[in-house]
Design an enzyme around this catalytic site. Sequence first.
Site, PDB file in Angstrom:
ATOM      1  N   ARG A 114      -8.522   9.535  19.885  1.00  0.00           N
ATOM      2  CA  ARG A 114      -8.194   9.198  21.270  1.00  0.00           C
ATOM      3  C   ARG A 114      -7.926  10.462  22.088  1.00  0.00           C
ATOM      4  NH1 ARG A 114      -3.846   4.772  20.280  1.00  0.00           N
ATOM      5  NH2 ARG A 114      -4.004   6.052  18.433  1.00  0.00           N
ATOM      6  N   ASN A 174       0.877  -1.168   0.000  1.00  0.00           N
ATOM      7  CA  ASN A 174       0.000   0.000   0.000  1.00  0.00           C
ATOM      8  C   ASN A 174       0.918   1.222   0.000  1.00  0.00           C
ATOM      9  OD1 ASN A 174      -1.787   2.040   0.529  1.00  0.00           O
ATOM     10  ND2 ASN A 174      -2.685   1.092   2.347  1.00  0.00           N
ATOM     11  N   LYS A 224       3.363   0.628   3.021  1.00  0.00           N
ATOM     12  CA  LYS A 224       2.971  -0.399   3.998  1.00  0.00           C
ATOM     13  C   LYS A 224       3.062  -1.754   3.333  1.00  0.00           C
ATOM     14  CE  LYS A 224      -0.408   2.382   6.485  1.00  0.00           C
ATOM     15  NZ  LYS A 224      -1.795   2.729   6.532  1.00  0.00           N
ATOM     16  N   ASP A 264      -6.439  13.124  16.193  1.00  0.00           N
ATOM     17  CA  ASP A 264      -6.473  11.762  16.737  1.00  0.00           C
ATOM     18  C   ASP A 264      -7.653  11.653  17.711  1.00  0.00           C
ATOM     19  OD1 ASP A 264      -5.888   9.519  18.519  1.00  0.00           O
ATOM     20  OD2 ASP A 264      -3.946   9.476  17.526  1.00  0.00           O
ATOM     21  N   ASN A 321      -9.026   7.263  10.545  1.00  0.00           N
ATOM     22  CA  ASN A 321      -8.563   8.599  10.167  1.00  0.00           C
ATOM     23  C   ASN A 321      -9.421   9.144   9.047  1.00  0.00           C
ATOM     24  OD1 ASN A 321      -6.470   9.854  11.516  1.00  0.00           O
ATOM     25  ND2 ASN A 321      -5.028   8.296  10.793  1.00  0.00           N
ATOM     26  N   GLY A 322      -9.680   8.262   8.097  1.00  0.00           N
ATOM     27  CA  GLY A 322     -10.696   8.531   7.086  1.00  0.00           C
ATOM     28  C   GLY A 322     -11.901   7.680   7.470  1.00  0.00           C
ATOM     29  N   HIS A 351     -17.049   2.323   8.782  1.00  0.00           N
ATOM     30  CA  HIS A 351     -15.581   2.315   8.839  1.00  0.00           C
ATOM     31  C   HIS A 351     -15.152   3.682   9.382  1.00  0.00           C
ATOM     32  CE1 HIS A 351     -11.473   1.297   7.124  1.00  0.00           C
ATOM     33  NE2 HIS A 351     -11.372   2.587   7.388  1.00  0.00           N
ATOM     34  N   LEU A 352     -14.796   3.705  10.673  1.00  0.00           N
ATOM     35  CA  LEU A 352     -14.467   4.980  11.323  1.00  0.00           C
ATOM     36  C   LEU A 352     -13.002   4.963  11.732  1.00  0.00           C
ATOM     37  CD1 LEU A 352     -17.625   5.134  13.671  1.00  0.00           C
ATOM     38  CD2 LEU A 352     -17.407   5.977  11.319  1.00  0.00           C
ATOM     39  N   ARG A 359     -10.307  15.990   7.598  1.00  0.00           N
ATOM     40  CA  ARG A 359     -11.199  16.363   6.490  1.00  0.00           C
ATOM     41  C   ARG A 359     -12.544  16.840   7.025  1.00  0.00           C
ATOM     42  NH1 ARG A 359     -10.391  10.800   3.859  1.00  0.00           N
ATOM     43  NH2 ARG A 359      -8.258  10.939   3.111  1.00  0.00           N
ATOM     44  N   HIS A 394     -12.773   2.864   0.613  1.00  0.00           N
ATOM     45  CA  HIS A 394     -12.724   1.845   1.685  1.00  0.00           C
ATOM     46  C   HIS A 394     -13.475   0.581   1.270  1.00  0.00           C
ATOM     47  CE1 HIS A 394     -12.413   5.348   4.778  1.00  0.00           C
ATOM     48  NE2 HIS A 394     -11.213   4.854   4.555  1.00  0.00           N
ATOM     49  N   GLU A 426      -8.031  -5.277   5.632  1.00  0.00           N
ATOM     50  CA  GLU A 426      -7.969  -5.018   4.190  1.00  0.00           C
ATOM     51  C   GLU A 426      -6.872  -5.834   3.517  1.00  0.00           C
ATOM     52  OE1 GLU A 426      -8.107  -0.951   5.630  1.00  0.00           O
ATOM     53  OE2 GLU A 426      -8.964  -0.389   3.697  1.00  0.00           O
ATOM     54  N   ARG A 476      -2.722  -2.026  -3.266  1.00  0.00           N
ATOM     55  CA  ARG A 476      -3.886  -1.183  -3.033  1.00  0.00           C
ATOM     56  C   ARG A 476      -3.863  -0.047  -4.055  1.00  0.00           C
ATOM     57  NH1 ARG A 476      -5.807   1.494   2.597  1.00  0.00           N
ATOM     58  NH2 ARG A 476      -7.778   2.252   1.819  1.00  0.00           N
TER      59      ARG A 476
END
Length: 392
Positions: A280, A7, A14, A278, A206-207, A203-204, A236, A175, A380, A86
Amino acid sequence: MIILTLNAGSSSLKFNVINIATEESLADGMAERIGLSEGILRWTIQGEKGRLDLDMKDHRQALTAILEKLNETVLKNEGVMAVGHRATHGGPNFGDPVRIDEKILREIEELAFYAPLHNPANAMGIRTAMELYPDVPHVAVFDTAFHHTMPDYAYTYGLPYELSQRLGLRRYGFHGTSHRYVAERTAHLLGKPLESLKIITCHLGNGSSITAVDGGKSVDTSMGLTPLEGLIMGTRSGSLDPGIILTLMEKESMGYKELNALLNKQSGLLGLSGVSSDCREVEEVVDTNDRARLTMEVLGYGVLKYIGAYAAAMDGVDVVTFTAGIGENSPTLRSWIGNRMKGLFGVTVDESVNQPRSKKERIISTPGSRVTLAVVPTNEELMMARYTAKFV
Ligand code: ADP
């Protein structure tokens, strides 16, 4: 049989090494800061973590360093049979994974019109890997592919028809590999055929995106022509009144560059909370920071509205599944959403399952709930490896 998945981002690469017989990941990791100073290569190989400070001038050097590491370990006795890549935007043409040749690679590069940050980087990664592994199949797995089944009324924007046709302006969604994997696992978790279920996959990360999956097919999704549409995300903005863009052009003299940075890099959790992109870090201060509280509620409310919309779109919903960094790890957000689904959806969250941290696929609503809530960790890479293995 060993499959390598890659990716490639503009400054990152990655990787994952998957034994497709057992579906086990033997190694994964990433090269970061490619083409920049202070490059890092991180990996986990057979459970052991490692890192190396290494400046990498390009993706070729990064992949060479990754392969050196892998060839000493998990690839010592068995070589790579195929490489799955990807690819972010498949445009209107790619509804399935494809084996890559020079023509396909050029098409992926040309689709940079739709994904200017991602597709050129993906193509660069593919080119490099094809040079280093010239004799094995290389397969492109598109983020947009799963959403090719959307009906025209779900992917059409209210712009002049000829203009949209000429430029390919329509909803594509992203995604897709994750939504498909998570929908399949959800059916498995419920012990029911995928074809019989109406699933909303959230799908939650970063994007973030949400998809309505009816009988195993994507029928609507929250991201659009680009990954900017839909929910607020790390940086975003998500969906806006298009009039805001006009207002900013007029009142703040913003041009393409400023708007691009504002909407993609400075908005979302970061811009709204002023704390962090982030989740968190935003969640940590919700009790003392009112903007952080507002940010998390805007996100939760956004998810809730899509659930309502997609339940209507499918004329029903059996199960809502949470996945990715935030979806898998934030019981607070899941509770916030689930507790607002009592009347219409008959949901009661089982906090004894929802709250404890776990990496397991699980149902987090009580057995009496009319609509089921579930958590399914996404994978993925495994999905990419499965697609890729079909070409060997
Ligand atoms: P990407 O879209 O880059 O793949 P991920 O799916 O890894 O991203 O999601 C990253 C997001 O998940 C970050 O916002 C991060 O804060 C969030 N996240 C990870 N762990 C937790 C946690 N324990 N609680 C809340 N959010 C978390």
